[in-house]
Design a protein around this motif. Sequence first.
Motif, PDB file in Angstrom:
ATOM      1  N   LYS A  52       0.829  -1.209   0.000  1.00 43.83           N
ATOM      2  CA  LYS A  52       0.000   0.000   0.000  1.00 43.83           C
ATOM      3  C   LYS A  52       0.859   1.254   0.000  1.00 43.83           C
ATOM      4  O   LYS A  52       0.615   2.191  -0.767  1.00 43.83           O
ATOM      5  CB  LYS A  52      -0.931  -0.012   1.216  1.00 43.83           C
ATOM      6  N   SER A  53       1.879   1.274   0.854  1.00 45.72           N
ATOM      7  CA  SER A  53       2.734   2.467   0.937  1.00 45.72           C
ATOM      8  C   SER A  53       3.528   2.657  -0.347  1.00 45.72           C
ATOM      9  O   SER A  53       3.695   3.779  -0.835  1.00 45.72           O
ATOM     10  CB  SER A  53       3.681   2.379   2.136  1.00 45.72           C
ATOM     11  N   TYR A  54       4.006   1.554  -0.934  1.00 43.86           N
ATOM     12  CA  TYR A  54       4.791   1.658  -2.163  1.00 43.86           C
ATOM     13  C   TYR A  54       3.927   2.132  -3.336  1.00 43.86           C
ATOM     14  O   TYR A  54       4.325   3.016  -4.093  1.00 43.86           O
ATOM     15  CB  TYR A  54       5.446   0.323  -2.514  1.00 43.86           C
ATOM     16  N   ASN A  55       2.752   1.533  -3.489  1.00 50.95           N
ATOM     17  CA  ASN A  55       1.882   1.909  -4.620  1.00 50.95           C
ATOM     18  C   ASN A  55       1.451   3.369  -4.547  1.00 50.95           C
ATOM     19  O   ASN A  55       1.369   4.068  -5.568  1.00 50.95           O
ATOM     20  CB  ASN A  55       0.658   1.001  -4.662  1.00 50.95           C
ATOM     21  N   LYS A  56       1.165   3.843  -3.334  1.00 46.95           N
ATOM     22  CA  LYS A  56       0.779   5.243  -3.147  1.00 46.95           C
ATOM     23  C   LYS A  56       1.942   6.164  -3.517  1.00 46.95           C
ATOM     24  O   LYS A  56       1.768   7.180  -4.195  1.00 46.95           O
ATOM     25  CB  LYS A  56       0.371   5.477  -1.688  1.00 46.95           C
ATOM     26  N   PHE A  57       3.146   5.777  -3.101  1.00 46.68           N
ATOM     27  CA  PHE A  57       4.345   6.561  -3.406  1.00 46.68           C
ATOM     28  C   PHE A  57       4.615   6.564  -4.911  1.00 46.68           C
ATOM     29  O   PHE A  57       4.865   7.608  -5.510  1.00 46.68           O
ATOM     30  CB  PHE A  57       5.532   5.968  -2.649  1.00 46.68           C
ATOM     31  N   LYS A  58       4.542   5.400  -5.525  1.00 40.19           N
ATOM     32  CA  LYS A  58       4.833   5.267  -6.949  1.00 40.19           C
ATOM     33  C   LYS A  58       3.878   6.097  -7.800  1.00 40.19           C
ATOM     34  O   LYS A  58       4.271   6.697  -8.810  1.00 40.19           O
ATOM     35  CB  LYS A  58       4.751   3.793  -7.351  1.00 40.19           C
ATOM     36  N   LYS A  59       2.615   6.120  -7.391  1.00 36.74           N
ATOM     37  CA  LYS A  59       1.593   6.836  -8.155  1.00 36.74           C
ATOM     38  C   LYS A  59       1.875   8.332  -8.236  1.00 36.74           C
ATOM     39  O   LYS A  59       1.620   8.978  -9.256  1.00 36.74           O
ATOM     40  CB  LYS A  59       0.226   6.595  -7.501  1.00 36.74           C
ATOM     41  N   SER A  60       2.413   8.880  -7.172  1.00 41.87           N
ATOM     42  CA  SER A  60       2.627  10.328  -7.119  1.00 41.87           C
ATOM     43  C   SER A  60       4.060  10.737  -7.433  1.00 41.87           C
ATOM     44  O   SER A  60       4.381  11.926  -7.497  1.00 41.87           O
ATOM     45  CB  SER A  60       2.261  10.849  -5.724  1.00 41.87           C
ATOM     46  N   LYS A 102       8.311   5.354   2.949  1.00 41.07           N
ATOM     47  CA  LYS A 102       8.744   6.640   3.508  1.00 41.07           C
ATOM     48  C   LYS A 102       9.875   6.447   4.509  1.00 41.07           C
ATOM     49  O   LYS A 102      10.828   7.223   4.543  1.00 41.07           O
ATOM     50  CB  LYS A 102       7.554   7.356   4.165  1.00 41.07           C
ATOM     51  N   ASN A 114       8.174   0.416   5.226  1.00 39.02           N
ATOM     52  CA  ASN A 114       7.291   1.425   4.676  1.00 39.02           C
ATOM     53  C   ASN A 114       8.195   2.289   3.797  1.00 39.02           C
ATOM     54  O   ASN A 114       9.300   2.660   4.217  1.00 39.02           O
ATOM     55  CB  ASN A 114       6.676   2.243   5.814  1.00 39.02           C
TER      56      ASN A 114
END
Length: 395
Positions: free
Chosen positions: A261-269, A322, A320
């Motif tokens: 979840k943390s990686y996909n959110k980061f990758k998207k932005s 971050k 995570n």
Amino acid sequence: MEKIGIVLSGGGAKGAYQIGVWKALNRLNIKYDIVTGTSVGALNGLLFVQKDYKKAYKIWKNIGYDFIFDDAQKLNIENSHVYKTYISEFFKHGGMEVKQLEKQIELAYDEKKFYGSNVDYGIVVFNLSKLQPEMITKSKLTSANIKDYVLASACAFPTFKMKNIDGMNYIDGGYYDNVPVNLCIELGATKVIAVDTKAIGVKRKIKDKNINVITIQPRNKIVSLLVFDKDLAIKTMKFGYNDAMKTFGVYVGNIFTYKTKSYNKFKKSFSLNYNINKILQYYPQKKQHDIYKLLSKPDLIDIIEYAGISFELKEEKIYNIKKFNKLLIKQLQITETLDLNKIKANDKKLVKNKQYIKFILQCIYENKSDLLMEIINNNLKEFLTALYLYTIINN
């Protein structure tokens, strides 16, 4: 009706990896009906059948040479010269005595749990006297012979002495099939999860191509085959857990492990924050295209992991993204800064990788276009890593 089979390869001390995978299977609530194993996979498989995860974890958490060998203290075995000891014992005595391992198998084996389990079991041994393999299944095992055959499967000759059963000499089943998928299928598996430690041994081609075989293998460097060290075993179990969770899509990563979840959110932005058009304008169109392709998001995980390797972050942890980036920046800050006037772009071999990446980062901050052009031409991976660091620092 689907029948899930677990296949456990041989691999000596690498067997700790399989216990980490087992933890993940429990966490994912994956039930199994059949277990087949070779060598250490036969021993671990015994515990899989008994569903004795806690016992297995305790064994590997406290593993040492005294768990395997009778004279471990007398021989004063150390990791640094373990193979020298094995070679010496082979020439002196025909291999290491493993009566201590035999005692450990007796302690691991629980007759009531083993025969009361609904999980089928099969192991591979090699009959040296007849020069042929034998597949020993649960239906052929008795309380009188099970410990002998499990030990026989694990007798990694010439390191360990051969095991004699009823006048026949047996050695490690890995001489015939180190990853017994076919045996698992023969016992009725319609889906197979094979845990292959990538140890030395023969691997047979899978006969039935219609069977879904999911293979879990180490993505990191794990403990050596014959180095029995509890700290390395604990680390190896963590790798097994991480790889299994990544195989089933719970985590992402290759060398490192990130919460999805943390990686996909980061990758998207995320997008690399630096205008390199001024530098790239001097390159041919095809070269520009290749560089932009490498800057694209599908390759982001490779850049992130290369940064982690370069700055020596712990590979067995679950991150995570971050937190991972904060650790990168922290390691960057304590890395020696090189004098731009005393190093050239092609001096990468003269310094540690993390120092060279920090040097590139300096070039980016100071807009040293000529140096950056040479770096892109010769060390694009390091440039992209520095660019990644530049972006997470300035976002």
